[in-house]
Design a protein around this motif. Structure first.
Motif, PDB file in Angstrom:
ATOM      1  N   ASN A  12    -100.117  42.075 -19.971  1.00 15.93           N
ATOM      2  CA  ASN A  12     -99.195  43.208 -20.100  1.00 15.93           C
ATOM      3  C   ASN A  12     -99.639  44.386 -19.240  1.00 15.93           C
ATOM      4  O   ASN A  12     -98.815  45.063 -18.610  1.00 15.93           O
ATOM      5  CB  ASN A  12     -99.096  43.643 -21.565  1.00 15.93           C
ATOM      6  CG  ASN A  12     -98.305  42.656 -22.402  1.00 15.93           C
ATOM      7  OD1 ASN A  12     -97.458  41.934 -21.885  1.00 15.93           O
ATOM      8  ND2 ASN A  12     -98.590  42.613 -23.690  1.00 15.93           N
ATOM      9  N   ARG A  13    -100.950  44.637 -19.193  1.00 15.95           N
ATOM     10  CA  ARG A  13    -101.466  45.751 -18.393  1.00 15.95           C
ATOM     11  C   ARG A  13    -101.339  45.489 -16.897  1.00 15.95           C
ATOM     12  O   ARG A  13    -101.375  46.423 -16.097  1.00 15.95           O
ATOM     13  CB  ARG A  13    -102.932  46.008 -18.746  1.00 15.95           C
ATOM     14  CG  ARG A  13    -103.156  46.595 -20.112  1.00 15.95           C
ATOM     15  CD  ARG A  13    -104.621  46.896 -20.338  1.00 15.95           C
ATOM     16  NE  ARG A  13    -105.113  47.900 -19.395  1.00 15.95           N
ATOM     17  CZ  ARG A  13    -106.392  48.243 -19.266  1.00 15.95           C
ATOM     18  NH1 ARG A  13    -107.313  47.631 -19.997  1.00 15.95           N
ATOM     19  NH2 ARG A  13    -106.754  49.165 -18.409  1.00 15.95           N
ATOM     20  N   THR A  24    -105.364  42.614 -19.576  1.00 15.77           N
ATOM     21  CA  THR A  24    -104.365  41.764 -20.218  1.00 15.77           C
ATOM     22  C   THR A  24    -103.184  41.565 -19.282  1.00 15.77           C
ATOM     23  O   THR A  24    -102.998  42.328 -18.331  1.00 15.77           O
ATOM     24  CB  THR A  24    -103.873  42.388 -21.534  1.00 15.77           C
ATOM     25  OG1 THR A  24    -103.204  43.625 -21.246  1.00 15.77           O
ATOM     26  CG2 THR A  24    -105.028  42.648 -22.485  1.00 15.77           C
ATOM     27  N   MET A  56     -98.706  43.989 -15.425  1.00 12.09           N
ATOM     28  CA  MET A  56     -97.324  43.857 -14.981  1.00 12.09           C
ATOM     29  C   MET A  56     -96.923  44.928 -13.968  1.00 12.09           C
ATOM     30  O   MET A  56     -96.569  44.632 -12.820  1.00 12.09           O
ATOM     31  CB  MET A  56     -96.382  43.901 -16.191  1.00 12.09           C
ATOM     32  CG  MET A  56     -96.454  42.673 -17.076  1.00 12.09           C
ATOM     33  SD  MET A  56     -95.789  41.199 -16.276  1.00 12.09           S
ATOM     34  CE  MET A  56     -94.054  41.626 -16.233  1.00 12.09           C
TER      35      MET A  56
END
Length: 316
Positions: free
Chosen positions: A175-176, A173, A178
């Motif tokens: 978010n993962r 994802t 970043m």
């Protein structure tokens, strides 16, 4: 000289074209033919970006390891660096299940400890190339046993264990990506800025020292850099392997010349190689998915054996 320069430029343009083509195909095709906006934003785009980051990081890490250790068989998964990072990641997940921010430092610590162990063997034991590789494989098995032990005692500490152990971009994802993405970009910039020092090391430790390079400082530094790159990748792909072994060899064949140009080619061919593996994994058995790590092992295992036998023939 002009002809050689044009060939080099054409080679880089060709590599970029292949990368852009594979990136586009990765966005358009997958295990399902029905492409919607949510699928594009939350599945295809993160996987494509993850492949770009992971492929470039593993390829550059492999180039660094092969140069520093003067060993064409060196790569994060062969020398136990990957398993060291995986062990610390699983241990962190077991002890601090909600502290996702600690997993990258833990992964880096495990990778760095493994790389320093390899450096110790290379310096103190003065082992041959094959012996160092065999020692790395033994260390990798020990770390892998540690992973199995932790997951046996705490089976719920790591979700998606199969994907983690094999190596996969499924579940990636934005978010993962970043934090590991920032670590990878920073590490790649440092690698490019230090290309001159790395090229001096490629001449051999004695020649590098004669050229004024502090080998005792730069060798651990480069191993730490390779560990950072490998550890950051493992934090979101799992223990994906063989990119760091195969791509540097491809680069040396396609782009002979200064190390800086080879590092740039690693930034292009590494992602292209991983994009291809991930794309094939999603489409060959659709609607089922073959993890990219399986395809990479099927390709990298025979290639590693060929390199090992080739090295034996040259007295490695």
């Amino acid at each position: 000289m002009e002809t050689q320069r044009r060939r080099s430029e054409f080679g880089l343009r060709w590599q970029l074209l292949v990368l852009l083509l594979l990136a586009g195909l990765s966005l358009l095709f997958g295990s399902t033919t029905h492409l919607t906006l949510p699928v594009f934003l939350h599945v295809r785009l993160p996987r494509m970006l993850g492949s770009l980051l992971a492929g470039s990081a593993l390829a550059v890490a492999g180039m660094i390891l092969q140069t520093v250790l003067a060993n064409p068989l060196a790569s994060p998964n062969i020398l136990g660096i990957q398993s060291g990072a995986g062990l610390m990641t699983v241990l962190c997940a077991a002890l601090f299940p909600t502290a996702f921010g600690l997993r990258i430092p833990a992964s880096f610590l495990g990778a760095f400890l493994a790389s320093m162990l390899v450096l110790f063997l290379a310096r103190k034991v003065r082992a041959s190339r094959s012996t160092i590789v065999l020692a790395g494989l033994a260390v990798s098995q020990i770390f892998s046993a540690g992973i199995d032990l932790i997951l046996t005692l705490a089976p719920d500490s790591l979700t998606g264990y199969t994907d983690f152990r094999i190596g996969s971009l499924a579940g990636t994802t934005l978010n993962r990506l970043m934090v590991p993405g920032l670590c990878i970009v920073a590490g790649l910039l440092v690698a490019l800025l230090c290309a001159r020092q790395l090229e001096l090391l490629s001449l051999g430790q004695r020649q590098a020292q004669c050229a004024g390079l502090d080998v005792n400082r730069w060798m651990p530094g480069f191993l730490a850099l390779a560990s950072l790159l490998a550890g950051a990748v493992i934090s979101f792909t799992g223990m994906i392997g063989f990119v760091g072994l195969i791509v540097p060899h491809m680069v040396r064949r396609l782009c002979p010349g200064p190390l800086m140009k080879q590092l740039v080619s690693c930034l292009v061919l590494g992602p292209a190689f991983l994009l291809l593996a991930d794309l094939l994994g999603r489409t060959l058995a659709a609607p089922y998915e073959i993890p990219a790590g399986i395809l990479l092992t099927l390709a990298g295992g025979p290639y590693f054996l060929w390199l090992l036998l080739k090295g034996k023939g040259h007295g490695a």
